[in-house]
Motif scaffolding. Sequence first.
Motif, PDB file in Angstrom:
ATOM      1  N   THR A  53       0.834  -1.202   0.000  1.00  0.00           N
ATOM      2  CA  THR A  53       0.000   0.000   0.000  1.00  0.00           C
ATOM      3  C   THR A  53       0.868   1.252   0.000  1.00  0.00           C
ATOM      4  OG1 THR A  53      -0.007   0.122   2.407  1.00  0.00           O
ATOM      5  CG2 THR A  53      -1.742  -1.204   1.387  1.00  0.00           C
ATOM      6  N   LEU A  54       0.273   2.360  -0.393  1.00  0.00           N
ATOM      7  CA  LEU A  54       1.007   3.632  -0.406  1.00  0.00           C
ATOM      8  C   LEU A  54       1.570   3.944   0.976  1.00  0.00           C
ATOM      9  CD1 LEU A  54      -1.088   6.044  -2.632  1.00  0.00           C
ATOM     10  CD2 LEU A  54       1.215   5.176  -3.057  1.00  0.00           C
ATOM     11  N   ALA A  55       0.797   3.612   2.007  1.00  0.00           N
ATOM     12  CA  ALA A  55       1.240   3.905   3.373  1.00  0.00           C
ATOM     13  C   ALA A  55       2.553   3.202   3.700  1.00  0.00           C
ATOM     14  CB  ALA A  55       0.164   3.484   4.369  1.00  0.00           C
ATOM     15  N   MET A  56       2.814   2.071   3.012  1.00  0.00           N
ATOM     16  CA  MET A  56       4.045   1.323   3.299  1.00  0.00           C
ATOM     17  C   MET A  56       5.302   2.017   2.787  1.00  0.00           C
ATOM     18  SD  MET A  56       3.085  -2.634   2.576  1.00  0.00           S
ATOM     19  CE  MET A  56       1.618  -3.408   3.274  1.00  0.00           C
ATOM     20  N   GLY A  57       5.131   3.110   2.056  1.00  0.00           N
ATOM     21  CA  GLY A  57       6.309   3.761   1.494  1.00  0.00           C
ATOM     22  C   GLY A  57       6.526   5.162   2.008  1.00  0.00           C
ATOM     23  N   ASN A  58       5.785   5.548   3.037  1.00  0.00           N
ATOM     24  CA  ASN A  58       5.814   6.972   3.362  1.00  0.00           C
ATOM     25  C   ASN A  58       6.544   7.370   4.637  1.00  0.00           C
ATOM     26  OD1 ASN A  58       4.799   7.727   0.988  1.00  0.00           O
ATOM     27  ND2 ASN A  58       2.720   8.124   1.673  1.00  0.00           N
ATOM     28  N   GLY A  59       7.480   6.544   5.045  1.00  0.00           N
ATOM     29  CA  GLY A  59       8.350   6.966   6.138  1.00  0.00           C
ATOM     30  C   GLY A  59       7.795   6.724   7.533  1.00  0.00           C
ATOM     31  N   GLY A  60       6.575   6.205   7.628  1.00  0.00           N
ATOM     32  CA  GLY A  60       5.961   6.028   8.937  1.00  0.00           C
ATOM     33  C   GLY A  60       5.966   4.582   9.394  1.00  0.00           C
ATOM     34  N   GLU A  61       4.993   4.268  10.233  1.00  0.00           N
ATOM     35  CA  GLU A  61       4.914   2.969  10.888  1.00  0.00           C
ATOM     36  C   GLU A  61       4.838   1.797   9.891  1.00  0.00           C
ATOM     37  OE1 GLU A  61       4.986   3.178  14.320  1.00  0.00           O
ATOM     38  OE2 GLU A  61       5.334   1.018  14.198  1.00  0.00           O
ATOM     39  N   GLU A  62       3.957   1.909   8.886  1.00  0.00           N
ATOM     40  CA  GLU A  62       3.781   0.810   7.933  1.00  0.00           C
ATOM     41  C   GLU A  62       5.044   0.619   7.099  1.00  0.00           C
ATOM     42  OE1 GLU A  62       1.878   3.446   8.298  1.00  0.00           O
ATOM     43  OE2 GLU A  62      -0.231   2.876   8.518  1.00  0.00           O
ATOM     44  N   ASN A  63       5.726   1.714   6.807  1.00  0.00           N
ATOM     45  CA  ASN A  63       6.986   1.663   6.072  1.00  0.00           C
ATOM     46  C   ASN A  63       8.021   0.866   6.878  1.00  0.00           C
ATOM     47  OD1 ASN A  63       9.126   4.295   4.624  1.00  0.00           O
ATOM     48  ND2 ASN A  63       8.882   2.177   4.056  1.00  0.00           N
ATOM     49  N   GLY A  94      -0.452   5.791   8.260  1.00  0.00           N
ATOM     50  CA  GLY A  94      -1.357   6.035   7.145  1.00  0.00           C
ATOM     51  C   GLY A  94      -0.625   6.629   5.972  1.00  0.00           C
ATOM     52  N   GLU A  95      -1.351   7.259   5.089  1.00  0.00           N
ATOM     53  CA  GLU A  95      -0.712   7.723   3.859  1.00  0.00           C
ATOM     54  C   GLU A  95       0.037   9.029   4.043  1.00  0.00           C
ATOM     55  OE1 GLU A  95      -2.822   7.508   0.276  1.00  0.00           O
ATOM     56  OE2 GLU A  95      -3.575   5.492   0.664  1.00  0.00           O
ATOM     57  N   LEU A 111      -0.566  12.136   4.220  1.00  0.00           N
ATOM     58  CA  LEU A 111      -0.758  13.223   3.272  1.00  0.00           C
ATOM     59  C   LEU A 111      -0.114  14.468   3.827  1.00  0.00           C
ATOM     60  CD1 LEU A 111      -4.307  12.415   2.046  1.00  0.00           C
ATOM     61  CD2 LEU A 111      -2.334  12.847   0.582  1.00  0.00           C
ATOM     62  N   PRO A 112       0.496  15.313   3.088  1.00  0.00           N
ATOM     63  CA  PRO A 112       0.688  15.197   1.648  1.00  0.00           C
ATOM     64  C   PRO A 112       1.828  14.255   1.285  1.00  0.00           C
ATOM     65  CG  PRO A 112       1.739  17.170   2.445  1.00  0.00           C
ATOM     66  CD  PRO A 112       1.047  16.548   3.619  1.00  0.00           C
ATOM     67  N   ARG A 113       1.535  13.305   0.407  1.00  0.00           N
ATOM     68  CA  ARG A 113       2.610  12.473  -0.131  1.00  0.00           C
ATOM     69  C   ARG A 113       3.612  13.392  -0.805  1.00  0.00           C
ATOM     70  NH1 ARG A 113       3.411   9.239  -3.738  1.00  0.00           N
ATOM     71  NH2 ARG A 113       1.916  10.201  -5.128  1.00  0.00           N
ATOM     72  N   ILE A 114       4.874  13.106  -0.622  1.00  0.00           N
ATOM     73  CA  ILE A 114       5.855  13.960  -1.290  1.00  0.00           C
ATOM     74  C   ILE A 114       6.643  13.199  -2.327  1.00  0.00           C
ATOM     75  CG2 ILE A 114       6.147  15.717   0.482  1.00  0.00           C
ATOM     76  CD1 ILE A 114       8.891  13.406   0.458  1.00  0.00           C
ATOM     77  N   CYS A 115       6.338  11.919  -2.501  1.00  0.00           N
ATOM     78  CA  CYS A 115       7.059  11.199  -3.557  1.00  0.00           C
ATOM     79  C   CYS A 115       6.129  10.197  -4.207  1.00  0.00           C
ATOM     80  CB  CYS A 115       8.267  10.479  -2.985  1.00  0.00           C
ATOM     81  SG  CYS A 115       7.825   9.327  -1.716  1.00  0.00           S
ATOM     82  N   THR A 134      13.074   2.333   0.267  1.00  0.00           N
ATOM     83  CA  THR A 134      11.838   1.759  -0.259  1.00  0.00           C
ATOM     84  C   THR A 134      10.841   2.872  -0.530  1.00  0.00           C
ATOM     85  OG1 THR A 134      12.215  -0.082   1.251  1.00  0.00           O
ATOM     86  CG2 THR A 134      10.081   0.011   0.190  1.00  0.00           C
ATOM     87  N   LYS A 135      10.397   2.962  -1.767  1.00  0.00           N
ATOM     88  CA  LYS A 135       9.358   3.931  -2.111  1.00  0.00           C
ATOM     89  C   LYS A 135       8.167   3.166  -2.674  1.00  0.00           C
ATOM     90  CE  LYS A 135      11.640   8.090  -1.883  1.00  0.00           C
ATOM     91  NZ  LYS A 135      12.898   7.609  -1.331  1.00  0.00           N
ATOM     92  N   VAL A 136       6.972   3.624  -2.338  1.00  0.00           N
ATOM     93  CA  VAL A 136       5.775   3.077  -2.965  1.00  0.00           C
ATOM     94  C   VAL A 136       5.109   4.225  -3.719  1.00  0.00           C
ATOM     95  CG1 VAL A 136       3.576   1.894  -2.616  1.00  0.00           C
ATOM     96  CG2 VAL A 136       5.484   1.436  -1.066  1.00  0.00           C
ATOM     97  N   VAL A 137       4.778   4.004  -4.989  1.00  0.00           N
ATOM     98  CA  VAL A 137       4.161   5.069  -5.784  1.00  0.00           C
ATOM     99  C   VAL A 137       2.764   4.631  -6.223  1.00  0.00           C
ATOM    100  CG1 VAL A 137       6.354   6.067  -6.542  1.00  0.00           C
ATOM    101  CG2 VAL A 137       5.299   4.267  -7.904  1.00  0.00           C
ATOM    102  N   PRO A 138       1.896   5.621  -6.510  1.00  0.00           N
ATOM    103  CA  PRO A 138       0.502   5.285  -6.865  1.00  0.00           C
ATOM    104  C   PRO A 138       0.415   4.382  -8.103  1.00  0.00           C
ATOM    105  CG  PRO A 138       0.754   7.657  -6.512  1.00  0.00           C
ATOM    106  CD  PRO A 138       2.133   7.078  -6.519  1.00  0.00           C
ATOM    107  N   ARG A 139      -0.650   3.600  -8.163  1.00  0.00           N
ATOM    108  CA  ARG A 139      -0.910   2.757  -9.333  1.00  0.00           C
ATOM    109  C   ARG A 139      -0.688   3.543 -10.612  1.00  0.00           C
ATOM    110  NH1 ARG A 139      -3.982  -1.887  -7.542  1.00  0.00           N
ATOM    111  NH2 ARG A 139      -4.740  -1.243  -5.509  1.00  0.00           N
TER     112      ARG A 139
END
Lengths: 332, 332
Positions: free
Chosen positions: A6-16, A325-326, A328-332, B126-131
């Motif tokens: 998921t997007l949340a897995m790439g955003n520097g937080g817990e899921e990442n 979570g995701e 927001l704002p995603r920066i990448c 690790t980066k995750v990007v939108p579909r």
Amino acid sequence: MNKQITLAMGNGGEENNELISKIFYKAFKNDILEKSEDAAVIQNGELAFSTDSFTVSPLFFPGGDIGKLAVCGTCNDLAMMGAKPKYLTCSVIIEEGFATRELEKIVRSMKKELENNGAVIVSGDTKVVPRGSVDKIFINTTGIGEIQKKGISSNNISEKDVILVSRDLGRHGATIFAAREGIELSSDLQSDCASLTHQVQALIEADVNITALRDATRGGVSAVLNEWAKQSNICIEVEEDALPVSQEVYGICEMLGFEAVNLANEGTFVLAVKKEDEQKALEVLHRFENSDNAVQIANVSDAYLGKVLLLSSYGTKRFLDTPTGELLPRIC
Amino acid sequence: MNKQITLAMGNGGEENNELISKIFYKAFKNDILEKSEDAAVIQNGELAFSTDSFTVSPLFFPGGDIGKLAVCGTCNDLAMMGAKPKYLTCSVIIEEGFATRELEKIVRSMKKELENNGAVIVSGDTKVVPRGSVDKIFINTTGIGEIQKKGISSNNISEKDVILVSRDLGRHGATIFAAREGIELSSDLQSDCASLTHQVQALIEADVNITALRDATRGGVSAVLNEWAKQSNICIEVEEDALPVSQEVYGICEMLGFEAVNLANEGTFVLAVKKEDEQKALEVLHRFENSDNAVQIANVSDAYLGKVLLLSSYGTKRFLDTPTGELLPRIC
């Protein structure tokens, strides 16, 4: 774990963190990787080695572009280990049909920022993929730096340290969000995107007793402090009112319900220095335009080991958690 | 240059060289980069440093997958400079929705191939990007190797050398093309995807006088020989009948009008060794399953400096040029 990435897995937080530890660290297990520093320390502590892939939309934004970002990002990771960036590789994946002029502009930004760091690109790779296989351009840079000061590590922070931040928070995240959503700002908000090599070199030259450094990119200052609290098994107590936030960033946060402490930065770093060196560190930082509002934001205690506490001016306390979570704002 | 980036600019041939020299080399100009070796040689000739980004469709193919490819590719670039792979970084960009199980499978392949090379991953991203922002997964690996034998360089080949190839040509390109187009083969054609570290170490241990090594990836053996002819300012005369091609690859080439010498390989390398060491080199290579049909394919002359000549068994000669155009089958 979730069956799909998921997007949340790439955003520097817990899921990442979960994705990294359950899949990558589990398979690639080794002492260096497990230190989870900004850069790996190799060759008997002589060299730092770090990689980062860059994707950003829009590619050009107030205060920088993906080229500047790609050089700053990796050089900063090296600087955070007390290293002077020396050699970089550059690997680009370009979408068929991308404008050659834009590529040239990006490469010029990279060149300028390399010169600023005193580093060179010594190896590269260029791939072009069919339309739709990549969003315009992705850039990976991987760097080697020569460590000027050994022993900097986010695993050694203690109650003898104070925590500083080099400048006001959240500029990059707020800028990218505003640019992406087409929010017209009357202010001149721009990304903090910048190389931190000179600041770090100056701190080392002034012989500041540095325990740890980390640039607060994805996940912002919250993510850094939480990683540090866990890695060093300490409690970090943050004075909420001490967190520096510009009017422009504060405005965007108010409007959209973000917290500046969670927003991404690309030229802002957190420092753990020995208490007696706090003033010396701040004096050095204040010499630079990019860190002229550097300030102490936190102390270290043993109140809640592995946790970050946020202390309000009303005397209330709450935990400041790793963003989830995701983000927001995603920066990448 | 074209105003837009084209697929041909990324496929290892002539247009790719133009993009690299006119945009990247021009901006990043420095002595190390200009040597155009498979890996940069740094730190007084002690270390090799190389990067590669991997994209392949399908991700899993007969003989390998993107994970194996990502480790072999970078380790092979290091091996080609006489280095033993030691530290790698791994940076992945994953499309939202990608299956976690496939990611785990890819990471397991990487782990296995790292062990085979005696290397470790010490830093990652690790980066995750939108579909829709990336085609499933891209992997960058960047590696540092310790040089075991100094002075290997594609800039020093002379008439005192002979040119060998480690195995039959074109397996990777043919396999990917067949897999992508859904061509059912009765044969068991599979990619040559493999690490070359052990072969290179054995050549060094046997004290073979190696002038240059290069793995024949995008652009195939044609691209390597043309680069060498230009870099060393020599003429390379190839015996067409000596080029080893398996029946399976030959069949695909006949059917589709490809030339095996232009097809990509991922575990096949070209060697320039001193004439008197030809037999010793072949004996070493023949010990390994992956190079048991290694053979001499060319001599060096001064007939047409900077050019590659193809000599047919009928006594005719023609130039073997660097591949141009989209170099179907695209392999990345």
